[in-house]
Enzyme design. Sequence first.
Site, short mmCIF file in Angstrom:
data_model
loop_
_atom_site.label_atom_id
_atom_site.label_comp_id
_atom_site.label_asym_id
_atom_site.label_seq_id
_atom_site.Cartn_x
_atom_site.Cartn_y
_atom_site.Cartn_z
N CYS A 183 -5.90 1.90 5.95
CA CYS A 183 -6.35 0.65 6.55
C CYS A 183 -5.64 0.49 7.90
O CYS A 183 -4.71 1.25 8.21
CB CYS A 183 -6.03 -0.53 5.62
SG CYS A 183 -4.28 -0.95 5.55
N HIS A 233 0.85 -1.19 0.00
CA HIS A 233 0.00 0.00 0.00
C HIS A 233 0.89 1.24 0.00
O HIS A 233 1.97 1.24 0.61
CB HIS A 233 -0.87 0.04 1.25
CG HIS A 233 -1.85 -1.09 1.35
ND1 HIS A 233 -2.84 -1.11 2.31
CD2 HIS A 233 -2.01 -2.23 0.63
CE1 HIS A 233 -3.55 -2.21 2.19
NE2 HIS A 233 -3.07 -2.91 1.17
N CYS A 292 -1.77 0.22 7.62
CA CYS A 292 -1.11 1.47 7.28
C CYS A 292 -1.21 2.50 8.40
O CYS A 292 -0.26 3.23 8.66
CB CYS A 292 -1.68 2.02 5.98
SG CYS A 292 -1.32 0.95 4.56
N GLU A 318 0.53 4.05 1.59
CA GLU A 318 0.68 4.63 2.93
C GLU A 318 1.75 3.89 3.74
O GLU A 318 2.51 4.50 4.49
CB GLU A 318 -0.65 4.59 3.69
CG GLU A 318 -1.81 5.23 2.97
CD GLU A 318 -2.54 4.29 2.01
OE1 GLU A 318 -3.54 4.74 1.42
OE2 GLU A 318 -2.12 3.13 1.82
#
Length: 161
Positions: free
Chosen positions: A85, A55, A88, A57
């Site tokens: 999420c 991801h 993250c 992030e």
Amino acid sequence: MLDDREFAYLTRAVELAEEALNAGDEPFGSVLVSAEGVVLAEDRNRIAGGDSTQHPEFFLARWAAQNMTPEARAKATVYTSGEHCPMCAAAHGWVGLGRIAYASSSEQLGRWLADLGVAPPPVATLPIQQVVPGLTVEGPIAELDERVHELHKRRHASPYF
């Protein structure tokens, strides 16, 4: 409330989400900005290769830990197309990054995916503040959340996903 400069950073995060989608990935993008307004790093989702932890992030949290002082991290802002999420958010909290501004919320994404008939993710979605209490968070941003919604509709309408 985001000023024009911040809105431009968040718009860039949404553009990165569209780049991810166009590359065959889920539509998420993020930008890390210093307290002085300098874009330090940016990334898009890269999970299509099979590693679901790729991801943007999470990448930015690792980048910040390796390239910024704790003081600079605390003053920085992450602008992201979608609310972090739990994975993250935890990475963000562990490295001590500052504020988060997101275009669309996890709650919105959950509704959108349910409306599209998509199964929920394997990890519970939680608001960032439940994972990192006390963190300054701003979002969703009405001017951009519908643009993110359109990206998710495109992704799940495609026979290639």
